[in-house]
Design an enzyme around this catalytic site. Structure first.
Site, short mmCIF file in Angstrom:
data_model
loop_
_atom_site.label_atom_id
_atom_site.label_comp_id
_atom_site.label_asym_id
_atom_site.label_seq_id
_atom_site.Cartn_x
_atom_site.Cartn_y
_atom_site.Cartn_z
N SER A 120 -59.91 -9.03 -55.98
CA SER A 120 -60.61 -8.60 -54.76
C SER A 120 -59.67 -8.07 -53.68
O SER A 120 -60.14 -7.59 -52.65
CB SER A 120 -61.42 -9.76 -54.18
OG SER A 120 -62.34 -10.23 -55.14
N HIS A 140 -56.76 -14.29 -48.32
CA HIS A 140 -57.73 -15.27 -47.83
C HIS A 140 -57.16 -16.08 -46.69
O HIS A 140 -55.97 -16.40 -46.66
CB HIS A 140 -58.15 -16.20 -48.98
CG HIS A 140 -58.95 -15.51 -50.04
ND1 HIS A 140 -60.27 -15.17 -49.86
CD2 HIS A 140 -58.61 -15.07 -51.27
CE1 HIS A 140 -60.72 -14.56 -50.95
NE2 HIS A 140 -59.73 -14.48 -51.82
N LYS A 181 -65.79 -18.02 -54.95
CA LYS A 181 -66.09 -17.61 -53.60
C LYS A 181 -67.35 -16.78 -53.48
O LYS A 181 -67.74 -16.39 -52.39
CB LYS A 181 -64.90 -16.83 -53.04
CG LYS A 181 -63.69 -17.73 -52.85
CD LYS A 181 -62.60 -17.03 -52.07
CE LYS A 181 -61.45 -17.96 -51.81
NZ LYS A 181 -60.80 -18.42 -53.07
#
Lengths: 427, 120, 493
Positions: C55, C59, C264
């Site tokens: 992705s 984070h 997630k």
């Protein structure tokens, strides 16, 4: 530093793209009296996609003889060279500003600006890719668009596959089926999502039937398999809603899948500038002069809408060239808010209808262009203005693969307002 | 020459219009929009011909290939023989559009000619 | 013990197996010391597997269970990003993330996440509906509240791994690609033999960062020491859509669903290239080479994403891809030293990218007992800046193109990339050797045409620069040639 590296030159007309549309526009604008014309071409040689279309079938309308793509391009280039038009190749246009400043870059020219009173965008079309149509499965090498394969074969001289399947029956796909076969490859089939072919009938005959290549209508690729090189595709039938029909899967052991699944007008330069796009064509919204929603910016060729024949691209380019000439020479030929307009709308059976807007006070004759949504036989085209029938044309057949033309004179449109619709009805 | 099986139907390939031609037992052609369609139908049923287009390796130029075509249609069954001749052929720049690269290929009364001008 | 006969080719202080982001970060961290380093990867480029299909998010760290290794590495790693990306000249944008509560039942989850964030030491803020929609007008009107994490960011994951490997090589590490490690064999003297498809190396210490295959290597090595181990990596596939860079104002933050037990959840995020990423799914697969996308899964991904952002323009979809997360059966990062000189960095699933710098530092610490770590005074932490023409002002571009005409020649129209940038990507340390390698470094092929226009040019430039024939140029790994032979056989040349 003595000189500013960012050179700006001024022109009357800047044309982006030296394919059939751009070259024809340049010649027509020169004939109409425009003097300072610049044509910018991203490739190293002019001619656009025609250079890789080594097959014949071009020019029957325009030159009354059958030419190959490169021959057709050479004629268009000779016409523009005869007029002494400034043509710069290897010059990629990156940006058009609202002031009509064209930013371009090339090995020979560096990064430069060209300011034009008018601009014609003739930037052609992009091929739809695997990602755009979302074919599931692995991501091996050996899956490419038909036009890319055509580039590799015809311009660079390389084979791209030995056992080949082709998805999409558009003309490039059909032409490539023959091309691969002539060079010793085996084409196992061509699949088409629709229940009819999207290519010209003669290409089905001479590219598939001549070589016994099967055409699978209402079929598409369900899965791509292969870790490194493509190994297998799974073909399946689709129903009338394009959903896969379970149990109809067939696998083909192939090393190459070519995609001929449609072209999309290439208009990043115009959308960045805020030009309004047509929801159906993917090209800009234009009026009868091929002017876009920004005055002085014109569009033609496959970047306006996808054509079936180069001959029609050229004549559209000429139209854009003449319109741009009027804009440059007569000054404010700009439609104002209160200029009378007729809007056009596709009716029953019509996929799209161009131009979107007609100004009846400026032209004697209008050329409507459209495509139908599916094949028809023995029907009539009904042209209605504000619901009232203005014109009726018999058509023995209408095919989605073909771009249709309909000519109208101003006398046929006495009312300079409202909406003009075109629809298909039974005879 | 083949003995045609009649009546017959075919798609005309002379121009992009793609007329659907019908040929009756007396070799009368209908469905054609122009006289070339009628001529095509008769040729197609008796001795079908095709124009072959391809490319030839080109030396002395940044462009590696020059496109070619047969200057006239050749018999359909000779397509792959003509392709083999084209494969054997090479050219060197400069080449002019229309320049003959193979004279009277395989004695078929057609030349293989360049279809693009390439300067050296 | 059955030890195969080996011919040791070379000796190194540390052999790092796997040039993904973790292996490359470890190599770069170790390059600060006077060590002979070897970085091995079986693919044709660094960062080709999990590091290339994720992705691309840095984070913030509100999500991992407080006290876990994941939480620690995430939070420490996150803080290291801005400075290290500056040194390495890697694209990073700290755009912040919004985790949405959709429907009243999700509002308490946001509050719970805020609590977890506090425990992890991550700054967050709960925004009400109006505040969320003001920041992101394209979000669903169904949004009730959102967790805003300002320290979340997006990174160019390709550039990150490449820059790490490049900097390691620049500082003396050796990089060998297309070389698969088959076995780590302990030697009687406490060192290791690392066997590959091409030979064997002697190593004082080994870092096992072999991604999806790290479990087998670790288990086999420990079995030879008579200490059976049961590391087990099961890949969890994530399928994604990529959208074209159609509108820079469409979204400004990374948008998350609330997390589930599977991960997630779905996100919609801008990328550093200006594209938008939609995904990932999270389904276990038993095949470590299963990168296939499926209609069914992607339809679910899209439906979930549309619950966050209803107006996702599907016409702008330009690509789909799948990545495999290396999930260890315990669900936690495994950063251990099961034997002297052997360090495992395995099971590094999300937030592994964020944690890479922190994990690399842990690896250095674990090795401190086994090998002498003497500072390398010549260590240069900085990568030579990459030329990014598309971000330069016209007069700068004009100047550069006047000096070096190849920077004037634009090869990729969709992404505005010049020949000069492509040549630089090939000639740099850890340079590109494949079409995908060029794409990951300088973007041609990432755009709407997916290489349809520029690929022939890229192939030609690669062939010229590498002294190869065009038909030898690979798309990605070995066996992925794009072109076959020249047409017409003998006369083709």
């Amino acid at each position: 530093m003595a000189t500013d590296p960012l050179r700006t030159e001024t022109f009357d007309l800047v044309i982006i793209g030296a394919g059939s549309a751009g070259l024809a526009a340049a010649s027509a604008a020169a004939d109409a009296g425009v003097e300072r014309i610049l044509v910018l071409e991203k490739e190293d040689y002019p001619g656009g996609i025609l250079l890789q279309c080594v097959h014949n079938g071009f020019g029957l309308h325009r030159y009354k003889e059958e030419l190959t793509g490169p021959e057709y391009a050479e004629r268009a280039l000779n016409e523009s060279n005869k007029r002494g038009i400034d043509l710069r190749c290897g010059a990629m246009v990156l940006k058009i500003t609202p002031e009509k400043e064209i930013h371009y870059s090339g090995e020979k020219y560096g990064y430069r600006l060209a300011r034009g009173k008018a601009v014609i965008c003739a930037t052609g079309a992009d091929e739809r890719t695997r990602g755009a149509i979302r074919i599931p499965g692995d991501r091996p090498t050996g899956v490419m668009t038909a036009g890319l394969a055509q580039h590799y074969m015809n311009l660079d001289g390389y084979m791209v596959g030995r056992r080949v399947f082709i998805l999409g029956s558009g003309d490039i796909g059909l032409i490539m089926a023959r091309r691969v076969t002539l060079e010793g490859g085996k084409v196992l089939g061509v699949a088409e999502l629709m229940p009819y072919s999207n290519g010209l009938a003669r290409n089905i005959a001479q590219c598939l039937n001549d070589f016994d290549i099967p055409l699978y209508l209402s079929h598409t690729v369900r899965e791509i398999r292969g870790k490194k090189r493509l190994e297998q595709i799974v073909l399946a039938r689709v129903d009338e809603n394009f959903a896969f029909v379970p149990g109809t899967e067939k696998t083909f052991d192939v090393d190459t899948l070519l995609l001929s699944v449609g072209l999309i007008p290439s208009n990043r330069l115009l959308t960045d500038l805020g030009v309004r796009l047509h929801p159906k064509t993917g090209g800009p919204v234009v009026d009868e002069t091929l002017q876009t929603s920004i005055p002085g910016i014109f569009s033609c060729g496959n970047s306006l809408h996808v054509h079936d024949l180069a001959d029609f691209v050229s004549s559209e380019g000429e139209n854009a060239g003449r319109s741009a000439a009027r804009y440059v020479l007569d000054g404010a030929d700009t439609p104002t808010g209160d200029s009378p307009v007729i809007r056009t709308e596709p009716g029953a059976g019509i996929g799209y209808l161009l131009p979107s807007v007609l100004h009846t006070d400026r032209t004697e004759e209008f050329l409507l262009k459209f495509r139908v949504r599916k094949p028809y036989r023995n029907v009539v085209l009904l042209l209605k203005q504000n619901g009232k029938l203005m014109k009726k044309v018999k058509k023995p057949y209408l095919l989605p693969a073909e771009m249709e033309n309909l000519r109208l004179t101003r006398e046929e449109l006495p009312e300079p307002s409202g909406t003009l619709t075109l629809e298909i009805a039974d005879e | 020459m083949n003995k045609p099986k009649l009546p017959a139907e075919m798609i005309c390939i002379v121009c992009p219009r793609g007329c659907r031609l019908r040929v009756d037992e007396e070799m009368n052609v209908t469905g054609n929009a122009c006289p070339r369609g009628a001529a095509y139908a008769k040729t197609e049923l008796t001795h079908p011909t095709r124009t072959v287009t391809s490319t030839v390796a080109l030396s002395e130029s940044a462009i590696g290939r020059v496109p070619v075509k047969t200057s006239a249609p050749i018999p359909k069954e000779k397509i792959f023989d003509v392709m083999a001749e084209i494969h054997r052929c090479g050219a060197a720049a400069p080449v002019a559009c229309g320049q003959v690269l193979i004279k009277n290929v395989l004695g078929l009364d057609a030349d293989v000619v360049a279809t693009r001008t390439v300067k050296s | 013990m059955n030890r195969p006969a080996e011919q040791v080719r070379e000796s190194y202080d540390v052999v790092i197996i796997g040039a993904g982001v973790i292996g490359a970060a470890a190599a770069r961290a170790l390059a600060r010391y006077r060590l002979r380093l070897l970085l091995l990867d079986r693919e044709s480029d660094v960062g080709s597997v999990t590091s290339a299909a994720n992705s691309a998010i840095v984070h913030s760290g509100y999500d991992p269970t407080p006290g876990s290794l994941k939480a620690k590495m995430n939070v420490v790693g996150n803080r290291l990003f801005p400075e290290l990306c500056r040194q390495l000249d890697v694209d990073l944008k700290m755009i912040g993330s919004l985790t949405l509560a959709i429907g009243d039942e999700q509002v308490p989850i946001i509050e719970e996440l805020a609590g977890r964030a506090a425990q992890n030491g991550v700054p967050v803020e709960i925004l009400n509906r109006d505040a969320v929609l003001q920041r992101e007008p394209n979000l669903t009107p169904e949004v009730r509240s959102a967790l805003f994490a300002p320290t979340a960011g997006i990174v160019n994951p390709f550039e990150l791994t490449i820059a790490l490997a490049e900097n390691a090589v620049q500082n003396g590490a050796t990089l060998r690609l297309n070389e698969e490690v088959t076995r780590i064999s302990p030697r009687p003297d406490g060192s290791y033999t690392v066997m590959t498809g091409r030979g064997a190396y002697r190593a004082l210490a080994v870092i096992n960062a072999a991604g999806l295959h790290a479990d087998t290597l670790a288990n086999n090595a420990l079995a030879e020491l008579g200490r059976p181990a049961d590391y087990k990596i099961r890949p969890r596939k994530g399928e994604y859509f990529v959208l074209d860079h159609f509108d820079p104002e469409f979204l400004h933050h990374t948008i998350f669903t609330v997390p589930t037990e599977k991960g997630k959840g779905i996100l919609v995020s801008p990328t550093t290239h200006g594209n938008y990423l939609v995904g990932p799914s999270a389904e276990f697969t038993d095949r470590k080479d299963d990168f296939a996308t499926t209609d069914e899964t992607l339809a679910q991904v899209l439906a979930s994403a549309q619950k966050l952002v209803p107006s996702i323009p599907t016409r702008q979809i330009i690509r789909q891809f799948a990545g495999l997360r290396a999930v260890e059966k315990r669900g936690e990062f495994v950063i251990d030293r099961p034997a002297p000189g052997l360090v495992n960095l395995l099971g590094i699933q999300s937030p592994g990218l964020t944690a890479c710098f922190a994990i690399a530092e842990e690896a250095v610490e674990l090795l401190r007992e086994d090998i002498p770590l003497e500072e390398n005074p010549d260590f240069n932490p900085v990568c030579r800046p990459r030329v990014r023409l598309h971000r330069m002002a016209p007069d700068e571009r004009a100047k550069l193109a006047a000096e070096h005409p190849s920077f004037g020649r634009v090869v990729c129209r969709c992404e505005d990339v010049s020949e000069g940038e492509i040549v630089d990507a090939i000639r740099r340390p850890c340079g590109a050797t494949t079409v995908d390698g060029i794409k990951k470094r300088t973007r041609p092929g990432f755009g709407k045409c997916q290489g349809g226009f520029c690929q022939p040019q890229v192939v030609k430039i690669l062939a010229r620069e590498l002294g190869k024939k065009p038909e030898e140029i690979l798309l990605k790994s070995q066996g992925t040639e794009i072109l076959l032979e020249k047409i017409g056989g003998a006369n083709g040349d």
